[in-house]
Design a protein around this motif. Structure first.
Motif, PDB file in Angstrom:
ATOM      1  N   GLU A   6       0.821  -1.217   0.000  1.00 39.97           N
ATOM      2  CA  GLU A   6       0.000   0.000   0.000  1.00 39.97           C
ATOM      3  C   GLU A   6       0.856   1.268   0.000  1.00 39.97           C
ATOM      4  N   LEU A   9       1.911   2.024  -3.527  1.00 41.89           N
ATOM      5  CA  LEU A   9       0.789   2.555  -4.306  1.00 41.89           C
ATOM      6  C   LEU A   9       0.514   4.015  -3.958  1.00 41.89           C
ATOM      7  N   LYS A  10       0.570   4.321  -2.660  1.00 37.50           N
ATOM      8  CA  LYS A  10       0.352   5.708  -2.234  1.00 37.50           C
ATOM      9  C   LYS A  10       1.400   6.641  -2.826  1.00 37.50           C
ATOM     10  N   LYS A  11       2.668   6.159  -2.822  1.00 35.88           N
ATOM     11  CA  LYS A  11       3.750   6.982  -3.377  1.00 35.88           C
ATOM     12  C   LYS A  11       3.550   7.200  -4.871  1.00 35.88           C
ATOM     13  N   ARG A  12       3.117   6.152  -5.590  1.00 39.75           N
ATOM     14  CA  ARG A  12       2.881   6.286  -7.028  1.00 39.75           C
ATOM     15  C   ARG A  12       1.772   7.313  -7.300  1.00 39.75           C
ATOM     16  N   ARG A  13       0.667   7.182  -6.529  1.00 38.44           N
ATOM     17  CA  ARG A  13      -0.447   8.126  -6.719  1.00 38.44           C
ATOM     18  C   ARG A  13      -0.012   9.563  -6.407  1.00 38.44           C
ATOM     19  N   LYS A  14       0.814   9.696  -5.366  1.00 40.48           N
ATOM     20  CA  LYS A  14       1.300  11.022  -4.970  1.00 40.48           C
ATOM     21  C   LYS A  14       2.198  11.617  -6.064  1.00 40.48           C
ATOM     22  N   ASP A  15       3.089  10.774  -6.635  1.00 45.42           N
ATOM     23  CA  ASP A  15       3.984  11.233  -7.703  1.00 45.42           C
ATOM     24  C   ASP A  15       3.198  11.632  -8.945  1.00 45.42           C
ATOM     25  N   GLU A  16       2.190  10.820  -9.293  1.00 46.77           N
ATOM     26  CA  GLU A  16       1.366  11.129 -10.467  1.00 46.77           C
ATOM     27  C   GLU A  16       0.613  12.443 -10.272  1.00 46.77           C
ATOM     28  N   SER A  17       0.079  12.637  -9.051  1.00 49.20           N
ATOM     29  CA  SER A  17      -0.640  13.871  -8.745  1.00 49.20           C
ATOM     30  C   SER A  17       0.301  15.081  -8.826  1.00 49.20           C
ATOM     31  N   GLU A  20       1.089  15.875 -12.466  1.00 51.72           N
ATOM     32  CA  GLU A  20      -0.065  16.499 -13.120  1.00 51.72           C
ATOM     33  C   GLU A  20      -0.207  17.962 -12.707  1.00 51.72           C
TER      34      GLU A  20
END
Length: 238
Positions: A6, A9-17, A20
């Motif tokens: 998890e 996944l959180k780090k990936r979502r944070k990097d993508e955000s 963007e």
């Protein structure tokens, strides 16, 4: 296949955000800069048209007056440029104080001043130490573009970026160097703010030097009111 932790996944979502948001921010900055560039360009064109129209009207009036046999009276100057040409060792404290009030603390230091009765009176009181006169548009441009520096947090900063001007004078709708030139040339309603923002101009010793700077202009010297001849002197010092 092992499940992805998890935290990953959180780090990936944070990097993508973050990517963007950064992309959107960069696009906004680009659009903002493009709009500023267009605005600056249109303003410069507008100022040029305004000046050309004034020159045409000026020449037309001179022709009309010449044809009628009357004398044409030049419009009163709105701006004066003063430059200190002598040292002040041993001078009266009052003279020294006036030079400080005019911000002429060093030799070959110059400032723009708005023409008024008190300003002209102070200049006459320190005439042996200064040369002054009425600058044209070319002289104003040369001084601001070649020797212009602003006062930012009590520091002398070169006017190489319009951002410096906008941060200091944006509240007066002065956002670029062309706005500065225009406000000085016409002695606009925010001349005082522009003058306070501009650091006194540090000029070079004039080419061919000032051979008789200890004498007044009326005595074939250099000091005093040179009127439009100040443009020639400034050209030798920039």
């Amino acid at each position: 296949m092992a499940p992805v932790p998890e935290t990953v996944l959180k780090k990936r979502r944070k990097d993508e955000s973050w990517r963007e948001n950064r992309s959107n921010s960069v696009e906004q900055v680009k659009r903002k800069n493009a709009q500023k560039g267009k605005k600056t360009f249109h303003r410069a064109e507008e100022f040029v048209r305004e000046f050309v129209k004034q020159e045409r009207d000026h020449k037309r009036l001179k022709r009309e007056v010449k044809g009628s046999g009357k004398k044409y009276v030049e419009p009163d100057a709105k701006v004066v440029f003063a430059v200190r040409i002598r040292g002040i060792d041993g001078v009266h404290p009052k003279t020294r104080k006036i030079l400080q009030l005019l911000r002429l603390r060093h030799i070959n230091c110059g400032v723009f001043l708005k023409v008024s009765k008190p300003v002209m009176h102070m200049l006459r009181m320190v005439e042996p130490y200064v040369a002054y006169g009425y600058p044209n548009l070319k002289t104003v441009k040369d001084l601001v573009y070649k020797r212009g520096h602003g006062r930012v947090e009590k520091q002398r900063v070169a006017l190489t970026d319009n951002e410096v001007i906008e941060k200091a004078l944006g509240e007066y709708d002065i956002i670029c160097i062309e706005d500065l030139v225009h406000e000085i040339h016409i002695a606009g309603s925010h001349f005082k703010e522009v003058s306070n923002f501009l650091w006194p101009f540090k000029l070079s010793p004039p080419k061919n030097s000032l051979s008789r700077k200890n004498k007044h202009l009326v005595d074939a010297g250099e000091a005093g009111n040179r009127e439009d001849k100040i443009n020639e002197l400034i050209a030798r010092m920039t």
